[in-house]
Write an enzyme that holds these catalytic residues in place. Structure first.
Site, PDB file in Angstrom:
ATOM      1  N   CYS A  56      32.735  46.032  42.986  1.00 23.93           N
ATOM      2  CA  CYS A  56      32.865  44.718  42.342  1.00 23.93           C
ATOM      3  C   CYS A  56      31.595  44.363  41.576  1.00 23.93           C
ATOM      4  CB  CYS A  56      33.136  43.632  43.381  1.00 23.93           C
ATOM      5  SG  CYS A  56      34.648  43.889  44.304  1.00 23.93           S
ATOM      6  N   ARG A 139      42.431  44.572  42.748  1.00 26.45           N
ATOM      7  CA  ARG A 139      41.848  44.362  41.414  1.00 26.45           C
ATOM      8  C   ARG A 139      42.995  44.144  40.418  1.00 26.45           C
ATOM      9  NH1 ARG A 139      36.645  45.809  42.535  1.00 26.45           N
ATOM     10  NH2 ARG A 139      36.531  47.276  44.253  1.00 26.45           N
TER      11      ARG A 139
END
Ligand code: BEZ
Length: 239
Positions: A56, A139
Site C-alpha cells: 500500500c 485493492r
C-alpha cells in the site's frame, strides 16, 4: 432437531453502468459528500487493505506522484481503507518524511483518504471480499464519470500492487471513447487507430467495405480509423 443455519453476509456491489452509491465521509482532506462534491469530474475511488503496509505504501507514493497528471485529465483521486483518521494522518506523514520508493521521496498525498473503520462504505462498494480478507478491503479501483456513473471496475488481491499506467490508460481511453464516439482496441494508447462502431445494417456493412474515406476495414465488422494523438490530448487534457 433444530438446524444450525450459518448465514453468510452477502454484500451488494455496484456494477458498470450503475449510479455510484452515495455516502458522506471523513477524510484526510475534510468531509466529503460523494459523488455530489465531484459532479462534472471523473473520480477514481480506490481502496487499499491497510495503512502502514508495504505494498500500500508503494502504491500511495506512486499514485500521489501522479495526482497532477490525473487532475489534468479532469480526474480526482479518492482513497479508502478500513482504518481511522489518525492512523491515516500518521501514515501519510511517515510516507512524506521517511519513505523513498522507485526514486520518489518526500511525496505528499494531497488527495483525500477516507476513514472507514465501520466498513460501511467499503461494504457498499463491494470492497470487502471475505474470501480474500474479512477485515481489510481488497485493492478495488472504481472509475466514476462526471455524471456519477460507474464506468469501469478493476480488482486486485492484497498481494498485488496496482499498475498505475494502466489505470491512467483506461481513464484516457474511456474519455476518448466518449469524446469521439469510438471504441479503443487492445493495448490502445493515444495516437493509435481507434475502432468505429460496428455496421448495424447490411447496407452499412457493404458501404464500409467499399469505403475509401479514411476507414480501414479488416472485415465488415472490424473497421478502424486514425485519430491524431494531439487531437485526443488537446480535447481531454486541461492546463
Ligand atoms: C501490503 O500492502 O503490503 C499488504 C496489505 C495486506 C496484505 C498483504 C500486503
Amino acid at each position: 432437531m433444530e438446524s444450525l443455519e450459518v448465514k453468510e453476509e452477502v454484500s451488494s456491489m455496484p456494477r458498470i453502468g450503475d449510479k455510484a452509491p452515495i455516502f458522506k465521509a471523513v477524510t484526510t482532506q475534510g468531509e466529503i459528500n460523494f459523488p455530489e462534491d465531484y459532479k462534472g469530474k471523473w473520480v477514481i475511488l480506490f481502496s487499499h487493505p491497510a495503512d502502514f503496509t508495504p505494498v500500500c505504501t508503494s502504491e500511495f507514493i506512486t499514485f500521489a506522484s501522479l495526482d497532477e497528471k490525473f487532475n489534468k485529465a479532469n480526474c480526482k483521486l479518492v482513497g479508502l481503507s478500513i482504518d481511522g483518521l489518525y492512523s491515516h494522518i500518521a501514515w501519510l506523514r511517515t510516507i512524506k518524511d521517511k519513505i523513498e520508493f522507485n526514486g520518489l521521496k518526500n511525496v505528499e498525498v494531497k488527495f483525500p483518504l477516507i476513514e472507514d473503520i465501520t466498513m460501511e462504505i467499503a461494504k457498499k462498494y463491494g470492497m470487502v471480499q471475505p474470501g480474500e480478507s474479512k477485515t481489510q478491503a481488497v485493492r478495488a479501483v472504481f472509475f466514476i464519470d462526471p455524471e456519477g456513473i460507474v464506468r469501469a471496475i478493476i480488482y486486485y488481491p492484497l498481494s498485488l500492487g496496482r499498475n498505475f499506467d494502466e489505470i491512467y490508460r483506461a481513464l484516457i481511453a474511456m474519455q476518448t471513447a466518449d469524446a469521439f464516439k469510438v471504441a479503443t482496441p487492445a493495448d490502445w494508447y493515444p495516437g493509435d487507430d481507434v475502432i468505429v462502431s460496428p455496421a448495424g445494417t447490411c447496407g452499412v456493412a457493404e458501404e464500409r467495405m467499399a469505403s475509401t474515406d479514411g476507414l480501414e476495414c479488416k472485415d465488415w465488422f472490424f473497421c478502424t480509423k486514425e485519430l491524431d494523438k494531439d487531437e485526443v490530448l488537446n480535447t481531454i487534457l486541461k492546463e
